[in-house]
Scaffold this motif. Structure first.
Motif, PDB file in Angstrom:
ATOM      1  N   THR A  86      -9.127  -9.838   0.449  1.00 24.36           N
ATOM      2  CA  THR A  86     -10.346  -8.730  -0.162  1.00 24.36           C
ATOM      3  C   THR A  86     -11.326  -8.843   0.148  1.00 24.36           C
ATOM      4  OG1 THR A  86     -10.890 -11.136  -1.280  1.00 24.36           O
ATOM      5  CG2 THR A  86     -10.386  -9.675  -2.755  1.00 24.36           C
ATOM      6  N   ASP A 144      -4.563  10.295  -7.724  1.00 19.61           N
ATOM      7  CA  ASP A 144      -4.567   9.400  -8.675  1.00 19.61           C
ATOM      8  C   ASP A 144      -4.606   7.918  -7.468  1.00 19.61           C
ATOM      9  OD1 ASP A 144      -1.878   9.359  -8.034  1.00 19.61           O
ATOM     10  OD2 ASP A 144      -1.067   8.885 -10.408  1.00 19.61           O
ATOM     11  N   GLY A 145      -4.860   8.212  -6.201  1.00 23.40           N
ATOM     12  CA  GLY A 145      -3.943   6.940  -5.550  1.00 23.40           C
ATOM     13  C   GLY A 145      -3.301   6.905  -5.254  1.00 23.40           C
ATOM     14  N   ASP A 172       0.723  -0.927  -0.037  1.00 24.10           N
ATOM     15  CA  ASP A 172       0.203  -0.265  -0.293  1.00 24.10           C
ATOM     16  C   ASP A 172       0.385   1.407   0.001  1.00 24.10           C
ATOM     17  OD1 ASP A 172      -2.620   1.905   0.489  1.00 24.10           O
ATOM     18  OD2 ASP A 172      -1.858   1.364   3.080  1.00 24.10           O
ATOM     19  N   LEU A 177      -3.803  -4.517  -3.106  1.00 27.71           N
ATOM     20  CA  LEU A 177      -4.312  -5.188  -3.974  1.00 27.71           C
ATOM     21  C   LEU A 177      -4.808  -4.720  -6.285  1.00 27.71           C
ATOM     22  CD1 LEU A 177      -7.586  -6.927  -1.935  1.00 27.71           C
ATOM     23  CD2 LEU A 177      -5.241  -8.716  -2.579  1.00 27.71           C
ATOM     24  N   LYS A 178      -5.414  -3.975  -5.895  1.00 31.53           N
ATOM     25  CA  LYS A 178      -5.443  -3.579  -6.742  1.00 31.53           C
ATOM     26  C   LYS A 178      -3.842  -2.618  -7.973  1.00 31.53           C
ATOM     27  CE  LYS A 178      -6.802   1.206  -9.285  1.00 31.53           C
ATOM     28  NZ  LYS A 178      -8.328   2.983  -8.650  1.00 31.53           N
ATOM     29  N   ALA A 179      -3.423  -2.605  -7.044  1.00 30.91           N
ATOM     30  CA  ALA A 179      -1.544  -2.521  -7.451  1.00 30.91           C
ATOM     31  C   ALA A 179      -0.891  -3.192  -7.556  1.00 30.91           C
ATOM     32  CB  ALA A 179      -0.373  -1.474  -6.068  1.00 30.91           C
ATOM     33  N   GLY A 180      -0.991  -4.970  -7.027  1.00 31.68           N
ATOM     34  CA  GLY A 180      -0.786  -6.222  -7.704  1.00 31.68           C
ATOM     35  C   GLY A 180      -0.893  -7.210  -6.688  1.00 31.68           C
ATOM     36  N   LEU A 208      -7.329  -2.719   0.043  1.00 32.72           N
ATOM     37  CA  LEU A 208      -7.888  -2.911  -1.685  1.00 32.72           C
ATOM     38  C   LEU A 208      -6.349  -2.084  -2.510  1.00 32.72           C
ATOM     39  CD1 LEU A 208     -11.564  -2.136  -0.529  1.00 32.72           C
ATOM     40  CD2 LEU A 208     -10.538  -3.903  -1.408  1.00 32.72           C
ATOM     41  N   ARG A 209      -6.875  -0.257  -1.850  1.00 39.51           N
ATOM     42  CA  ARG A 209      -5.042  -0.073  -2.672  1.00 39.51           C
ATOM     43  C   ARG A 209      -4.098  -1.057  -2.701  1.00 39.51           C
ATOM     44  NH1 ARG A 209      -6.028   4.078   1.144  1.00 39.51           N
ATOM     45  NH2 ARG A 209      -4.031   3.438   2.358  1.00 39.51           N
ATOM     46  N   THR A 268       1.856   1.115  -3.022  1.00 43.41           N
ATOM     47  CA  THR A 268       2.261   0.691  -4.353  1.00 43.41           C
ATOM     48  C   THR A 268       3.267  -0.667  -3.755  1.00 43.41           C
ATOM     49  OG1 THR A 268       4.000   1.643  -4.764  1.00 43.41           O
ATOM     50  CG2 THR A 268       1.572   2.459  -6.049  1.00 43.41           C
TER      51      THR A 268
END
Length: 275
Positions: free
Chosen positions: A55, A247-248, A27, A72-75, A69-70, A29
Motif C-alpha cells: 500500500t 472496468d479496469g 495485476d 490489491l483491489k483484486a485481492g 493498487l489494481r 487480476t
C-alpha cells in the motif's frame, strides 16, 4: 548453482546481456497476471522480477503504484504472490524469479516462514528496497541461509566508501538504479551507465543489472552494451495499463501487447553486442 547464477553464466557463455522484466503480481487480476507472467520467458525475458503489492510503495512511480493498487483491489496478498510463483514453476523450471518490494508484508508474514515458503514455491531471490545493509539480520542473512539470493540496489549517490557495505552480503546480482528518484521518472545516458557499471565492476564480480530508466528497445540496447542485464518495469506496466477495459480488467489484447513489447526489448538487448 542457483538459477540466477546459472542464468548469468549462460548469458556470459552466449556473449550477450540479459533482459529482466518487472511486473506486479496480481495485476490486474490474479488470473491475468499468471497468464502474463507464464509467457514472459517465451517472449524473451531472461529473468523475471515479480512485484509484491504493497500500500505504500515509496520508491515507485505512478505506473507501478497504480499496478499495485489494481492488484490489491483484486485481492492480492503475499500468499497469493507465492501461489503465482508455484503456478509458474509448473510451466517453467529454469527462468529465475526475483520477488521485489517492501519489508512490511514479509515482516507480517514472519521472516522465517516467508523464507521457507518462498524457497518452496520456487523463488530464487529477493529485492527489498527499504531494508538497508545495517539491517541485514532482519531478512538478508536469513534469506541467504535459506537458499535465496539477496539482491541490493546501488544508485548514482552510492559512493566508493558506501559501496563495500552495500555489497557485503549481496548475492545473485547487483541492481544499479541508473537515475535518482522514483521508478519511471527519467532515463540515464549510455555514457553514465558505462561509467557506473565500470565502477561497480571494480568492487564486485557479481553481474550488474541496470534499471529505472529504460523505456524503449533502443534504450535497452544501449544499456545492454555495458551492463550484464537491462531491467524494464514501468514501461512494461504502461503497456498493461493501456490495454485495460473500462472496468479496469484486462482486455483480450493485454497479454499479447505486453509480450510483443517484451519481444521488442529482447531484440534490442540481443542486438547490443553484435558486430
Amino acid at each position: 548453482m542457483s538459477r540466477i547464477a546459472a542464468r548469468f553464466a549462460k548469458l556470459k557463455q552466449e556473449g550477450r546481456a540479459g533482459l529482466v522484466t518487472f511486473v506486479m503480481s496480481g495485476d490486474p487480476t490474479p488470473a491475468d497476471s499468471t497468464a502474463l507472467v507464464n509467457g514472459l520467458a517465451r517472449a524473451g525475458a531472461d529473468l523475471i522480477e515479480l512485484g509484491m503489492p504493497f500500500t505504500d510503495p515509496m520508491a515507485d512511480g505512478p505506473a507501478i503504484q497504480a499496478a499495485g493498487l489494481r492488484a490489491l483491489k483484486a485481492g492480492a496478498t503475499l500468499r497469493k504472490t507465492l501461489d503465482q510463483v508455484r503456478a509458474f514453476r509448473v510451466v517453467d523450471q529454469d527462468t529465475p524469479i526475483v520477488l521485489m518490494g517492501y519489508y512490511n508484508p514479509i515482516y507480517r508474514y514472519g521472516t522465517e516462514a516467508f523464507v521457507a515458503a518462498a524457497r518452496e514455491a520456487g523463488v530464487d531471490g529477493l529485492i527489498v528496497v527499504d531494508l538497508p545493509p545495517e539491517e541485514d539480520a532482519e531478512l538478508c542473512l536469513p534469506a541467504r541461509a535459506g537458499g535465496l539470493d539477496f539482491i541490493r540496489l546501488a544508485t548514482p549517490t552510492t559512493d566508493d566508501k558506501r559501496l563495500p557495505t552495500v555489497l557485503r552480503n549481496t548475492s545473485g546480482f547487483i541492481y544499479y538504479v541508473s537515475i535518482t528518484g522514483i521508478t519511471g521518472s527519467g532515463s540515464a545516458d549510455a555514457d553514465s551507465v558505462a561509467a557506473a557499471v565500470g565502477r561497480l565492476k571494480a568492487h564486485t564480480d557479481l553481474p550488474v543489472a541496470v534499471g529505472f530508466g529504460i523505456k524503449t528497445p533502443d534504450q535497452a540496447r544501449a544499456t545492454a552494451a555495458h551492463a550484464d542485464a537491462a531491467v524494464v518495469g514501468s514501461a512494461l506496466i504502461d503497456h498493461i495499463a493501456a490495454n485495460l477495459g473500462p472496468d479496469g480488467g484486462a482486455t483480450p489484447a493485454m497479454t499479447e501487447a505486453a509480450w510483443a513489447f517484451v519481444r521488442s526489448l529482447a531484440e534490442g538487448v540481443r542486438a547490443s553486442r553484435k558486430g
